[in-house]
Design a protein around this motif. Sequence first.
Motif, PDB file in Angstrom:
ATOM      1  N   THR A  15       0.851  -1.188   0.000  1.00  7.39           N
ATOM      2  CA  THR A  15       0.000   0.000   0.000  1.00  7.39           C
ATOM      3  C   THR A  15       0.881   1.230   0.000  1.00  7.39           C
ATOM      4  OG1 THR A  15      -0.112  -0.006   2.392  1.00  7.39           O
ATOM      5  CG2 THR A  15      -1.864  -1.165   1.218  1.00  7.39           C
ATOM      6  N   HIS A  16       0.468   2.235  -0.737  1.00 13.42           N
ATOM      7  CA  HIS A  16       1.241   3.466  -0.823  1.00 13.42           C
ATOM      8  C   HIS A  16       0.715   4.458   0.200  1.00 13.42           C
ATOM      9  CE1 HIS A  16       3.373   2.259  -4.415  1.00 13.42           C
ATOM     10  NE2 HIS A  16       2.220   1.889  -4.966  1.00 13.42           N
ATOM     11  N   THR A  17       1.585   4.937   0.993  1.00 14.71           N
ATOM     12  CA  THR A  17       1.209   5.997   1.930  1.00 14.71           C
ATOM     13  C   THR A  17       1.939   7.256   1.505  1.00 14.71           C
ATOM     14  OG1 THR A  17       3.011   5.373   3.418  1.00 14.71           O
ATOM     15  CG2 THR A  17       0.842   4.403   3.831  1.00 14.71           C
ATOM     16  N   THR A  18       1.241   8.356   1.517  1.00 11.52           N
ATOM     17  CA  THR A  18       1.859   9.610   1.126  1.00 11.52           C
ATOM     18  C   THR A  18       2.151  10.429   2.364  1.00 11.52           C
ATOM     19  OG1 THR A  18      -0.293  10.621   0.850  1.00 11.52           O
ATOM     20  CG2 THR A  18       0.691   9.654  -1.102  1.00 11.52           C
ATOM     21  N   THR A  19       3.252  11.068   2.322  1.00  5.65           N
ATOM     22  CA  THR A  19       3.644  11.919   3.441  1.00  5.65           C
ATOM     23  C   THR A  19       2.992  13.277   3.276  1.00  5.65           C
ATOM     24  OG1 THR A  19       5.581  12.707   2.269  1.00  5.65           O
ATOM     25  CG2 THR A  19       5.860  10.719   3.607  1.00  5.65           C
ATOM     26  N   PRO A  20       2.878  14.039   4.352  1.00  5.70           N
ATOM     27  CA  PRO A  20       2.287  15.384   4.233  1.00  5.70           C
ATOM     28  C   PRO A  20       3.061  16.283   3.268  1.00  5.70           C
ATOM     29  CG  PRO A  20       2.388  14.708   6.524  1.00  5.70           C
ATOM     30  CD  PRO A  20       3.109  13.665   5.743  1.00  5.70           C
ATOM     31  N   ALA A  21       4.367  16.099   3.173  1.00  4.80           N
ATOM     32  CA  ALA A  21       5.155  16.929   2.253  1.00  4.80           C
ATOM     33  C   ALA A  21       4.787  16.622   0.799  1.00  4.80           C
ATOM     34  CB  ALA A  21       6.639  16.705   2.490  1.00  4.80           C
ATOM     35  N   ARG A  22       4.572  15.343   0.494  1.00  5.99           N
ATOM     36  CA  ARG A  22       4.202  14.975  -0.870  1.00  5.99           C
ATOM     37  C   ARG A  22       2.800  15.482  -1.209  1.00  5.99           C
ATOM     38  NH1 ARG A  22       6.384   9.345  -3.161  1.00  5.99           N
ATOM     39  NH2 ARG A  22       8.578   9.730  -2.767  1.00  5.99           N
ATOM     40  N   ARG A  23       1.887  15.408  -0.236  1.00  4.09           N
ATOM     41  CA  ARG A  23       0.536  15.923  -0.469  1.00  4.09           C
ATOM     42  C   ARG A  23       0.562  17.425  -0.732  1.00  4.09           C
ATOM     43  NH1 ARG A  23      -2.344  13.778   4.490  1.00  4.09           N
ATOM     44  NH2 ARG A  23      -1.078  11.924   4.543  1.00  4.09           N
ATOM     45  N   ALA A  24       1.368  18.145  -0.006  1.00  3.04           N
ATOM     46  CA  ALA A  24       1.471  19.592  -0.199  1.00  3.04           C
ATOM     47  C   ALA A  24       2.088  19.909  -1.556  1.00  3.04           C
ATOM     48  CB  ALA A  24       2.297  20.214   0.922  1.00  3.04           C
ATOM     49  N   LEU A  25       3.094  19.149  -1.941  1.00  2.00           N
ATOM     50  CA  LEU A  25       3.738  19.361  -3.238  1.00  2.00           C
ATOM     51  C   LEU A  25       2.751  19.072  -4.380  1.00  2.00           C
ATOM     52  CD1 LEU A  25       6.367  20.062  -4.685  1.00  2.00           C
ATOM     53  CD2 LEU A  25       6.955  17.642  -4.625  1.00  2.00           C
ATOM     54  N   ARG A  26       1.962  18.013  -4.240  1.00  2.00           N
ATOM     55  CA  ARG A  26       0.977  17.673  -5.264  1.00  2.00           C
ATOM     56  C   ARG A  26      -0.097  18.759  -5.355  1.00  2.00           C
ATOM     57  NH1 ARG A  26      -1.233  12.154  -4.228  1.00  2.00           N
ATOM     58  NH2 ARG A  26       0.849  11.560  -4.920  1.00  2.00           N
ATOM     59  N   ALA A  27      -0.556  19.255  -4.238  1.00  2.00           N
ATOM     60  CA  ALA A  27      -1.563  20.321  -4.240  1.00  2.00           C
ATOM     61  C   ALA A  27      -1.012  21.593  -4.860  1.00  2.00           C
ATOM     62  CB  ALA A  27      -2.041  20.582  -2.812  1.00  2.00           C
ATOM     63  N   ALA A  28       0.242  21.911  -4.550  1.00  4.25           N
ATOM     64  CA  ALA A  28       0.859  23.108  -5.139  1.00  4.25           C
ATOM     65  C   ALA A  28       0.999  22.958  -6.653  1.00  4.25           C
ATOM     66  CB  ALA A  28       2.214  23.368  -4.493  1.00  4.25           C
ATOM     67  N   ALA A  29       1.352  21.765  -7.104  1.00  2.87           N
ATOM     68  CA  ALA A  29       1.509  21.532  -8.546  1.00  2.87           C
ATOM     69  C   ALA A  29       0.169  21.648  -9.266  1.00  2.87           C
ATOM     70  CB  ALA A  29       2.123  20.161  -8.793  1.00  2.87           C
ATOM     71  N   LEU A  30      -0.922  21.264  -8.604  1.00  3.00           N
ATOM     72  CA  LEU A  30      -2.237  21.361  -9.234  1.00  3.00           C
ATOM     73  C   LEU A  30      -2.810  22.773  -9.179  1.00  3.00           C
ATOM     74  CD1 LEU A  30      -3.887  18.048  -7.976  1.00  3.00           C
ATOM     75  CD2 LEU A  30      -3.093  18.573 -10.279  1.00  3.00           C
ATOM     76  N   LEU A  31      -2.528  23.519  -8.114  1.00  6.79           N
ATOM     77  CA  LEU A  31      -3.127  24.838  -7.945  1.00  6.79           C
ATOM     78  C   LEU A  31      -2.315  25.963  -8.586  1.00  6.79           C
ATOM     79  CD1 LEU A  31      -4.402  24.529  -4.275  1.00  6.79           C
ATOM     80  CD2 LEU A  31      -5.703  24.366  -6.386  1.00  6.79           C
ATOM     81  N   THR A  32      -1.047  25.762  -8.855  1.00  6.51           N
ATOM     82  CA  THR A  32      -0.211  26.821  -9.423  1.00  6.51           C
ATOM     83  C   THR A  32      -0.710  27.301 -10.787  1.00  6.51           C
ATOM     84  OG1 THR A  32       1.704  26.064  -8.173  1.00  6.51           O
ATOM     85  CG2 THR A  32       2.139  27.425 -10.104  1.00  6.51           C
ATOM     86  N   PRO A  33      -1.034  26.407 -11.734  1.00  7.50           N
ATOM     87  CA  PRO A  33      -1.537  26.915 -13.027  1.00  7.50           C
ATOM     88  C   PRO A  33      -2.819  27.733 -12.879  1.00  7.50           C
ATOM     89  CG  PRO A  33      -0.926  24.617 -13.237  1.00  7.50           C
ATOM     90  CD  PRO A  33      -0.850  24.950 -11.787  1.00  7.50           C
ATOM     91  N   ALA A  34      -3.713  27.319 -12.003  1.00  4.87           N
ATOM     92  CA  ALA A  34      -4.949  28.071 -11.811  1.00  4.87           C
ATOM     93  C   ALA A  34      -4.668  29.452 -11.228  1.00  4.87           C
ATOM     94  CB  ALA A  34      -5.900  27.297 -10.894  1.00  4.87           C
ATOM     95  N   ALA A  35      -3.756  29.523 -10.262  1.00  4.95           N
ATOM     96  CA  ALA A  35      -3.416  30.814  -9.659  1.00  4.95           C
ATOM     97  C   ALA A  35      -2.739  31.722 -10.672  1.00  4.95           C
ATOM     98  CB  ALA A  35      -2.522  30.594  -8.443  1.00  4.95           C
ATOM     99  N   LEU A  36      -1.854  31.181 -11.487  1.00  5.11           N
ATOM    100  CA  LEU A  36      -1.180  31.994 -12.508  1.00  5.11           C
ATOM    101  C   LEU A  36      -2.169  32.496 -13.561  1.00  5.11           C
ATOM    102  CD1 LEU A  36       2.172  30.062 -13.026  1.00  5.11           C
ATOM    103  CD2 LEU A  36       1.815  32.253 -11.888  1.00  5.11           C
TER     104      LEU A  36
END
Length: 121
Positions: free
Chosen positions: A3-24
Amino acid sequence: MTTHTTTPARRALRAAALLTPAALTLLAATPALANTPEGWSNPEPVSGLDRLLVWVVYPLVVIGVVVLLASLPRLVHSAQRAPGVTEPAPAYDDESALDELLGAPTPAELDTPGEGGSATH
């Protein structure tokens, strides 16, 4: 099975990667919200007839011209194909007249024996 567990740092990085284009995109669109500069004229509103012309009539005219230009070679070719024909071929409502014209045997000829008809031997 692992099972894959994601760390809080990876979740934050993934959220930033998804939200950056929308913010720009939102940041790039803010200059479009600016008012008209002082020296520019403020045009009058467009009438409904002008909108109808621009959004409906002009595109239909362009589509009509394109269709005409696209079908013009076919129309010219079919007109050159049969230059002597000026009237359409006659329509035959009577099936026996059509059979006679085509040389097909009539029902009476089909029943005569000896000529390949439907008579039993």
